[in-house]
Scaffold this motif. Structure first.
Motif, PDB file in Angstrom:
ATOM      1  N   ILE A  15     -42.933  32.697 -11.278  1.00 49.36           N
ATOM      2  CA  ILE A  15     -42.210  33.190 -10.107  1.00 49.36           C
ATOM      3  C   ILE A  15     -43.175  33.941  -9.196  1.00 49.36           C
ATOM      4  N   VAL A  72     -34.505  31.758 -14.258  1.00 51.11           N
ATOM      5  CA  VAL A  72     -35.819  32.282 -14.616  1.00 51.11           C
ATOM      6  C   VAL A  72     -35.816  32.669 -16.078  1.00 51.11           C
ATOM      7  N   ARG A 125     -41.790  39.481  -7.388  1.00 45.35           N
ATOM      8  CA  ARG A 125     -40.638  39.515  -8.295  1.00 45.35           C
ATOM      9  C   ARG A 125     -41.077  39.850  -9.712  1.00 45.35           C
ATOM     10  N   ASP A 168     -40.210  29.898 -13.723  1.00 45.09           N
ATOM     11  CA  ASP A 168     -39.096  29.381 -12.929  1.00 45.09           C
ATOM     12  C   ASP A 168     -38.605  28.087 -13.573  1.00 45.09           C
TER      13      ASP A 168
END
Length: 455
Positions: free
Chosen positions: A341, A375, A345, A369
């Motif tokens: 990701i 996730v 984040r 991801d």
């Protein structure tokens, strides 16, 4: 004298612990829950009524004590019910086969999954299938009527789009299947797989045949009467209008989804957050451009009488489709490989863990991801044992705990005391892990799977 006594005590403690042998005899006295006893040993709830019941403290604050059974008692009861280990094994096999059959029937796309095709990416794909199917039919008629290489390329283009979008619809339907033991993370990647195959299909059917027909036209040109171009040009103009409308549907869907995720339109497309809509968007964008190329080349051929313009148009359409297919293959391959990701984040998730008092340090943090807003987060966590122990002590009656300590008179009682509270502290550590995983999921809805490894 006191030093000799201390050494003697230490020696005795070690001797007591060394006598423990944790073999099959010891593990038979492990606890097992009623659900496991019924499922693993093929028993009924009434079979457990006569067994010894043991109340265990739950590590969770919001859960009351629960009942467990000795594994040795459960095993003896199962042999009493089924008569022999062989009979028990046959029953387990029969139940497992029945469970697999039931799960397969449940995993088939349900009728309610049809609702997926009336909104979002499903709606975009179904609209595109209907329009491209009609376009292929009319373009094929125009090619039969004129023999135009550009019109043939356009007909093949529409056929490829129709087949690819039917494949996308299948991918959307399959992605809705519920996870099973063989696929614990679900079937979300079916959308990416369908989009990847779609990209390969565009390259082979669209680009390959367009290049082939264009090269053949260059090597063996043949003159065409200008009056024959009126029908295909009219079809291309109408097709341009229809595909432009479909393209707008795809653009609006991507804009809405990108806005919901806080991403730009370009980021959403490049990162392939919604592979199905991406394919429709790029195919329709390629269709609009290819119509412009085909119409221009056909018009030049009609005006000049030179058939080479038409063949060059076919090569241009093939090159355009080849570029689109290469982009789709690249983006979907990246998604299937399991990319990380965004660093921002990942940093937020890391800071959330590090800010908890029970966490001393975290290592080897990974966030993958899985696609379609899912996730998977994994980290190795070094827990602060003092904080965990204090968390356990805060829930105990300290006066009663002190009395238990004062009642310890020999090594056996000391060992029993340590084993009891040591096991409870481990339960507390497990509860802390569950709490951290729950907090991560609540504060980050995209995080569906959390794996915290205790160091």
């Amino acid at each position: 004298m006191s030093d000799l006594t201390c050494l003697s005590v230490c020696f005795q403690v070690k001797a007591v612990l060394k006598k423990r042998e944790y073999g099959p005899k010891y593990t038979k006295n492990n606890f097992i829950t009623g659900v496991r006893a019924i499922n693993e040993f093929c028993l009924k709830s009434s079979d457990l009524d006569q067994l010894r019941k043991i109340k265990r403290r739950s590590p969770h604050d919001d859960t009351e004590t629960f009942t467990v059974y000795l594994r040795s008692d459960v095993e003896a009861k199962s042999l009493e019910v089924w008569g022999s280990p062989e009979a028990l094994a046959r029953e387990r096999k029969r139940r497992k086969e029945a469970e697999i059959k039931y799960r397969e029937s449940e995993c088939r796309p349900r009728s309610s999954a049809a609702a997926m095709f009336f909104k979002g990416p499903g709606k975009v794909v179904m609209v595109a299938i209907c329009i491209n199917g009609l376009n292929f039919f009319f373009k094929l008629l125009a090619w039969v009527y004129t023999g135009s290489a550009s019109m043939f390329s356009e007909a093949i283009h529409s056929l490829a789009d129709t087949c690819n979008q039917a494949l996308l619809a299948l991918g959307i339907s399959q992605s809705a299947r519920t996870p099973d033991p063989s696929h614990p993370y679900g079937f979300t990647n079916m959308r990416y797989i369908a989009s990847l195959i779609s990209g390969v299909g565009i390259f082979m059917m669209g680009a390959g045949l367009s290049w082939y027909h264009g090269i053949i036209g260059l090597l063996n040109p043949h003159p065409i009467e200008s009056l024959l171009w009126s029908l295909p040009l009219t079809i291309l103009i109408n097709y341009f209008d229809v595909v432009s409308a479909t393209l707008l549907v795809a653009i609006n869907e991507i804009r809405r989804s990108a806005r919901a995720k806080g991403l730009s339109f370009y980021q959403y497309v490049v990162q392939s957050h919604d592979p199905s809509t991406n394919v429709v968007l790029l195919e329709d964008a390629a269709a609009v451009l290819s119509v412009a190329i085909a119409a221009t080349c056909m018009g030049l051929t009609s005006l000049t009488g030179n058939p080479y313009y038409d063949s060059v148009g076919s090569l241009g359409v093939g090159t355009l489709l080849g570029s689109v297919s290469a982009f789709l293959i690249y983006t979907n391959t990246e998604a299937l490989l399991g990319r990380s990701i965004q660093p921002e984040r990942l940093q937020r998730l890391t800071e959330l863990l590090e800010s908890d008092a029970v966490v001393r340090a975290i290592h080897d943090v990974k966030a993958t991801d899985l696609g379609m807003s899912k996730v998977r987060f994994k980290a190795e966590v070094d827990f602060d044992g003092r904080v965990v122990t204090r968390s356990y002590l805060e829930k105990q009656d300290i006066e009663q705990l002190l009395q238990e300590i004062q009642q310890v008179k020999n090594l056996e009682e000391l060992e029993a005391f340590m084993l009891k509270h040591g096991e409870n502290i481990i339960d507390t550590l497990g509860a802390e892990v569950d709490r951290l995983e729950k907090d991560l999921k609540q504060r980050n809805p995209d995080v569906r799977h959390v794996d915290l490894e205790i160091l």
